[in-house]
Design a protein around this motif. Structure first.
Motif, PDB file in Angstrom:
ATOM      1  N   GLY A  18       0.805  -1.181  -0.127  1.00 15.90           N
ATOM      2  CA  GLY A  18       0.084  -0.064  -0.168  1.00 15.90           C
ATOM      3  C   GLY A  18       0.929   1.122   0.065  1.00 15.90           C
ATOM      4  N   ASN A  19       2.114   1.054   0.066  1.00  9.87           N
ATOM      5  CA  ASN A  19       3.058   2.346  -0.257  1.00  9.87           C
ATOM      6  C   ASN A  19       3.317   2.623  -1.762  1.00  9.87           C
ATOM      7  N   TYR A  20       2.124   3.401  -2.095  1.00  9.54           N
ATOM      8  CA  TYR A  20       2.130   3.830  -3.492  1.00  9.54           C
ATOM      9  C   TYR A  20       3.115   4.656  -4.162  1.00  9.54           C
ATOM     10  N   GLU A  21       3.601   5.508  -3.407  1.00  4.58           N
ATOM     11  CA  GLU A  21       4.467   6.364  -3.749  1.00  4.58           C
ATOM     12  C   GLU A  21       6.107   5.802  -3.958  1.00  4.58           C
ATOM     13  N   GLN A  22       6.426   4.926  -3.038  1.00  4.11           N
ATOM     14  CA  GLN A  22       7.686   4.341  -3.087  1.00  4.11           C
ATOM     15  C   GLN A  22       7.433   3.515  -4.382  1.00  4.11           C
ATOM     16  N   ALA A  23       6.238   2.598  -4.525  1.00  2.00           N
ATOM     17  CA  ALA A  23       6.023   1.752  -5.800  1.00  2.00           C
ATOM     18  C   ALA A  23       6.198   2.591  -6.844  1.00  2.00           C
ATOM     19  N   LEU A  24       5.644   3.708  -7.012  1.00  2.00           N
ATOM     20  CA  LEU A  24       5.757   4.406  -8.267  1.00  2.00           C
ATOM     21  C   LEU A  24       7.199   4.939  -8.497  1.00  2.00           C
ATOM     22  N   ASP A  25       8.082   5.288  -7.379  1.00  2.00           N
ATOM     23  CA  ASP A  25       9.407   5.557  -7.709  1.00  2.00           C
ATOM     24  C   ASP A  25      10.067   4.655  -8.228  1.00  2.00           C
ATOM     25  N   TYR A  26      10.015   3.265  -7.794  1.00  5.97           N
ATOM     26  CA  TYR A  26      10.753   2.141  -8.183  1.00  5.97           C
ATOM     27  C   TYR A  26      10.473   1.814  -9.596  1.00  5.97           C
ATOM     28  N   TYR A  27       9.087   1.884  -9.705  1.00  2.00           N
ATOM     29  CA  TYR A  27       8.565   1.717 -11.431  1.00  2.00           C
ATOM     30  C   TYR A  27       9.163   2.567 -12.396  1.00  2.00           C
ATOM     31  N   SER A  28       9.234   3.941 -11.621  1.00  2.00           N
ATOM     32  CA  SER A  28       9.602   5.080 -12.687  1.00  2.00           C
ATOM     33  C   SER A  28      11.133   4.880 -12.924  1.00  2.00           C
ATOM     34  N   LYS A  29      12.054   4.451 -11.741  1.00  3.66           N
ATOM     35  CA  LYS A  29      13.340   4.262 -12.342  1.00  3.66           C
ATOM     36  C   LYS A  29      13.516   3.118 -13.271  1.00  3.66           C
ATOM     37  N   SER A  30      12.574   2.001 -13.045  1.00  8.74           N
ATOM     38  CA  SER A  30      12.701   0.808 -13.859  1.00  8.74           C
ATOM     39  C   SER A  30      12.376   1.246 -15.340  1.00  8.74           C
ATOM     40  N   LEU A  31      11.378   2.166 -15.447  1.00  9.36           N
ATOM     41  CA  LEU A  31      10.974   2.852 -16.664  1.00  9.36           C
ATOM     42  C   LEU A  31      12.155   3.340 -17.360  1.00  9.36           C
ATOM     43  N   LYS A  32      12.921   4.271 -16.920  1.00  9.87           N
ATOM     44  CA  LYS A  32      13.824   5.100 -17.159  1.00  9.87           C
ATOM     45  C   LYS A  32      14.877   4.475 -17.808  1.00  9.87           C
ATOM     46  N   ILE A  33      15.303   3.208 -17.021  1.00 13.57           N
ATOM     47  CA  ILE A  33      16.343   2.383 -17.635  1.00 13.57           C
ATOM     48  C   ILE A  33      15.976   1.702 -18.909  1.00 13.57           C
ATOM     49  N   PHE A  34      14.705   1.250 -18.812  1.00 17.09           N
ATOM     50  CA  PHE A  34      14.402   0.557 -19.967  1.00 17.09           C
ATOM     51  C   PHE A  34      14.329   1.471 -21.236  1.00 17.09           C
ATOM     52  N   GLU A  35      14.053   2.742 -21.202  1.00 20.29           N
ATOM     53  CA  GLU A  35      13.867   3.596 -22.121  1.00 20.29           C
ATOM     54  C   GLU A  35      15.232   4.008 -22.754  1.00 20.29           C
ATOM     55  N   GLU A  36      16.057   4.198 -21.654  1.00 17.73           N
ATOM     56  CA  GLU A  36      17.532   4.551 -22.233  1.00 17.73           C
ATOM     57  C   GLU A  36      18.209   3.201 -23.039  1.00 17.73           C
ATOM     58  N   MET A  37      17.669   2.065 -22.639  1.00 14.70           N
ATOM     59  CA  MET A  37      17.994   0.744 -23.420  1.00 14.70           C
ATOM     60  C   MET A  37      17.251   0.789 -24.676  1.00 14.70           C
ATOM     61  N   GLY A  38      15.970   1.289 -24.605  1.00 17.82           N
ATOM     62  CA  GLY A  38      15.189   1.038 -25.782  1.00 17.82           C
ATOM     63  C   GLY A  38      14.623  -0.251 -25.862  1.00 17.82           C
ATOM     64  N   LYS A  39      14.474  -0.938 -24.850  1.00 21.79           N
ATOM     65  CA  LYS A  39      13.994  -2.391 -24.426  1.00 21.79           C
ATOM     66  C   LYS A  39      12.321  -2.166 -24.464  1.00 21.79           C
ATOM     67  N   LYS A  40      11.592  -2.333 -25.451  1.00 23.25           N
ATOM     68  CA  LYS A  40      10.221  -2.142 -25.400  1.00 23.25           C
ATOM     69  C   LYS A  40       9.525  -3.071 -24.437  1.00 23.25           C
ATOM     70  N   SER A  41       9.968  -4.407 -24.254  1.00 25.07           N
ATOM     71  CA  SER A  41       9.035  -5.292 -23.333  1.00 25.07           C
ATOM     72  C   SER A  41       9.243  -4.621 -22.021  1.00 25.07           C
ATOM     73  N   GLY A  42      10.374  -4.118 -21.724  1.00 22.44           N
ATOM     74  CA  GLY A  42      10.438  -3.771 -20.459  1.00 22.44           C
ATOM     75  C   GLY A  42       9.626  -2.433 -20.198  1.00 22.44           C
ATOM     76  N   ILE A  43       9.770  -1.665 -21.164  1.00 21.73           N
ATOM     77  CA  ILE A  43       9.067  -0.124 -21.440  1.00 21.73           C
ATOM     78  C   ILE A  43       7.404  -0.725 -20.932  1.00 21.73           C
ATOM     79  N   ALA A  44       7.063  -1.585 -21.840  1.00 22.86           N
ATOM     80  CA  ALA A  44       5.427  -1.857 -21.524  1.00 22.86           C
ATOM     81  C   ALA A  44       5.079  -2.401 -20.366  1.00 22.86           C
ATOM     82  N   SER A  45       5.879  -3.236 -19.506  1.00 23.21           N
ATOM     83  CA  SER A  45       5.785  -3.619 -18.189  1.00 23.21           C
ATOM     84  C   SER A  45       5.820  -2.659 -17.505  1.00 23.21           C
ATOM     85  N   SER A  46       6.737  -1.603 -17.350  1.00 25.22           N
ATOM     86  CA  SER A  46       6.585  -0.607 -16.602  1.00 25.22           C
ATOM     87  C   SER A  46       5.763   0.418 -16.595  1.00 25.22           C
ATOM     88  N   LEU A  47       5.046   0.518 -17.891  1.00 23.99           N
ATOM     89  CA  LEU A  47       4.057   1.497 -18.135  1.00 23.99           C
ATOM     90  C   LEU A  47       2.961   0.939 -17.582  1.00 23.99           C
TER      91      LEU A  47
END
Length: 334
Positions: free
Chosen positions: A133-162
């Motif tokens: 139920g700690n949504y702010e922390q979850a959002l922080d981790y998901y956003s960090k994950s999304l940023k890395i996948f976007e830097e890599m251009g890894k579409k499967s990871g981007i989709a999952s993080s989105l």
């Protein structure tokens, strides 16, 4: 409403394949001459069992795979195995073990400088915070994950993080943003032809329409998701989708259909031993039987629901203590 971004490093064509595929992998395993090949095959066989809900067998194969990777000193294989085993414990509601394995995986991925592995581990730890139920922390981790996948251009990871970020917005009641993120994820998954990802995005969009009172649209998306999960043989997902559809019928006062879907969902959840789907299905049946006047069955389902709920609450208390310790460790690292 969950997406665990698995650490499997092999094509998703393995999902939903018949016994012949499993026999083929076992045949390769028997003839394998090198431990590195055996470790990879054990991991793949375990994944096949995972997607049909045979977690005990999955854990056995992944543990054997991990042992071989450790003997070989294959850090990438070890890190991947840590993450995968963490997913099994997460699905079983064993959050202490899950967090332990996720943390080990993250630490090793950082040592290796493996950006994809780091992003996946961040994603998985985000799930722990989400379920807490700690949504702010979850959002922080998901956003960090999304940023890395976007830097890599890894579409499967981007989709999952989105998709995962969309879930957080949904839980916060921000349905507009949630729909935006899930729709972006769905578009990418369709481009990739990733059926499992498509089914998850469809399911999540169905949740939004249900909460907006658009039950026709909701049933349409839930049903499309269920069909794909059945094609894949994804029993965990099937149990969840059956409950989701049953809930819509309950809201529409179609009690016979609500009971029918709830019974199917509960049977599958109990078969594969997943408490996170046993709980909602038993709750649905408790409400539906009560409304139908079958108080004996309603009481039976209520007792099951309370038993599961209380056990999960005890686990949640343990998990909160563990996450406080994990937070402190992460702060020290930073």
């Amino acid at each position: 409403m969950k997406y665990l971004f698995l650490l499997f490093m092999f094509p998703l064509m393995l999902l939903g394949q018949d016994q012949a595929k499993l026999d083929s992998l076992n045949g390769l395993l028997e003839s394998a001459e090198h431990d590195s090949t055996r470790a990879n095959l054990l991991k793949k066989i375990g994944a096949v069992y995972y997607y049909v809900g045979k977690y005990k067998t999955t854990l056995d194969y992944w543990t054997k795979s991990l042992s071989l990777y450790e003997e070989l000193g294959n850090k990438r294989g070890i890190a991947t195995s840590f993450g995968n085993i963490g997913i099994i414990y997460h699905d079983q509601g064993k959050y202490e073990q899950s967090l332990d394995y996720y943390s080990k995986s993250l630490k090793m991925q950082e040592e290796l400088g493996n950006k994809s592995g780091i992003a996946i581990s961040l994603n998985n730890i985000g799930h722990i915070y989400k379920n807490q139920g700690n949504y702010e922390q979850a959002l922080d981790y998901y956003s960090k994950s999304l940023k890395i996948f976007e830097e890599m251009g890894k579409k499967s990871g981007i989709a999952s993080s989105l998709d995962n970020i969309g879930i957080i917005y949904y839980l916060q009641g921000n349905y507009g943003q949630a729909l935006d993120y899930h729709s972006k994820s769905l578009k990418i998954e369709e481009e990739l032809g990733n059926k499992r990802g498509i089914s998850l995005s469809l399911n999540n969009i169905g949740h939004i329409y249900k909460n907006q009172g658009n039950y026709k649209q909701s049933l349409d998306y839930y049903s499309k998701s269920l069909k794909i999960k059945e094609e894949l043989g994804n029993k965990y997902g099937i149990a969840a989708s059956l409950c989701n559809i049953g809930e819509v019928y309950y809201i529409q006062n179609n009690i016979s259909k609500a009971i029918s879907y709830g019974k199917k969902g509960l049977a599958i959840a109990q078969e594969i031993g997943v408490v996170e789907e046993t709980k909602p299905n038993s709750e649905l049946l408790f409400k539906a039987y009560k409304k139908s006047g079958n108080y004996k069955k309603s009481l039976e389902m209520y007792q099951l629901f309370v038993e599961i709920r209380d056990s999960m609450q005890n686990i949640e208390a343990q998990k909160k203590a563990l996450n406080m310790d994990f937070d402190n460790k992460m702060k020290l690292k930073e």
